[in-house]
Design an enzyme around this catalytic site. Structure first.
Site, PDB file in Angstrom:
ATOM      1  N   SER A  41       0.785  -1.231   0.000  1.00  0.00           N
ATOM      2  CA  SER A  41       0.000   0.000   0.000  1.00  0.00           C
ATOM      3  C   SER A  41       0.819   1.283   0.000  1.00  0.00           C
ATOM      4  CB  SER A  41      -0.942   0.012   1.203  1.00  0.00           C
ATOM      5  OG  SER A  41      -0.218   0.042   2.406  1.00  0.00           O
ATOM      6  N   LYS A  88       0.440   3.780   6.687  1.00  0.00           N
ATOM      7  CA  LYS A  88      -0.213   4.673   5.714  1.00  0.00           C
ATOM      8  C   LYS A  88       0.288   6.096   5.918  1.00  0.00           C
ATOM      9  CE  LYS A  88      -3.101   1.193   4.879  1.00  0.00           C
ATOM     10  NZ  LYS A  88      -2.907   0.301   3.748  1.00  0.00           N
TER      11      LYS A  88
END
Length: 198
Positions: A41, A88
């Protein structure tokens, strides 16, 4: 060598090992800890199997900033079997309105420039930011963060599970240290297009 000096030497070795272990545990619990990137990600900013050092100390005295890369415990429905935390980027802060439209991210009505978003090849345009469901606008509660992966098409993030309470954040990733050829500090981008009230 007599018995007494031998026992004294063994005691010193044990004492040194115990103190080393205590110092290690204190540092890992309160100061910094290593984290292995296991998801896609954050490509190309962070690739799978790279290692980063997570700063757990300074967030105790300072708030997280837009653009910080953070490691956090995901919401209960998203916890993996092995308990691996997610990593993230902070996009929205408490009080912000985050909106995704036309493949772009807007903060309080202003489109932000995201040079870090994944592109297939250097020089290619970044992939568009899409939403998996109907929700495309979020008002971020106080003390929560809106988190997105840099590789938007390969990221389960706040577009799916919503803003994350800041207390679930373990710390800020600040140093990539392995493999050695990518060693370096992870820079936090600035967003000059947003009003300088952050």
């Amino acid at each position: 060598m007599t018995r007494r000096p031998l026992l004294g030497c063994l005691f010193e070795i044990v004492e040194t090992l115990v103190l080393t272990l205590i110092i290690f545990l204190v540092i890992q619990t309160f100061v910094a800890q290593p984290y292995k990137v296991q998801q896609q990600s954050m490509e190309h900013t962070l690739e799978p199997d790279q290692y980063v050092l997570v700063d757990k100390l300074t967030p105790r005295f300072d708030t997280y900033k837009r653009g910080d890369i953070v490691v956090f415990t995901p919401p209960a429905d998203w916890v993996q079997e092995d308990g691996t935390p997610f990593i993230k980027r902070v996009i929205g802060l408490g009080g912000d309105t985050v909106e995704v439209r036309d493949g772009k991210v807007f903060i309080n009505g202003t489109e932000i420039d995201e040079e870090y978003v994944y592109a297939s090849e250097p020089g290619d345009p970044p992939q568009p930011t899409t939403v998996p469901g109907d929700e495309h606008r979020w008002v971020i509660p106080t003390d929560e963060l809106f988190l997105l992966g840099d590789h938007r098409a390969a990221s389960a993030d706040s577009r799916t599970f919503g803003p994350v309470p800041a207390v679930q954040v373990i710390g800020r990733a600040w140093l990539r240290y392995w493999p050695i050829d990518v060693f370096g500090i992870l820079k936090t981008p600035t967003y000059p297009e947003l009003a300088p009230t952050e």
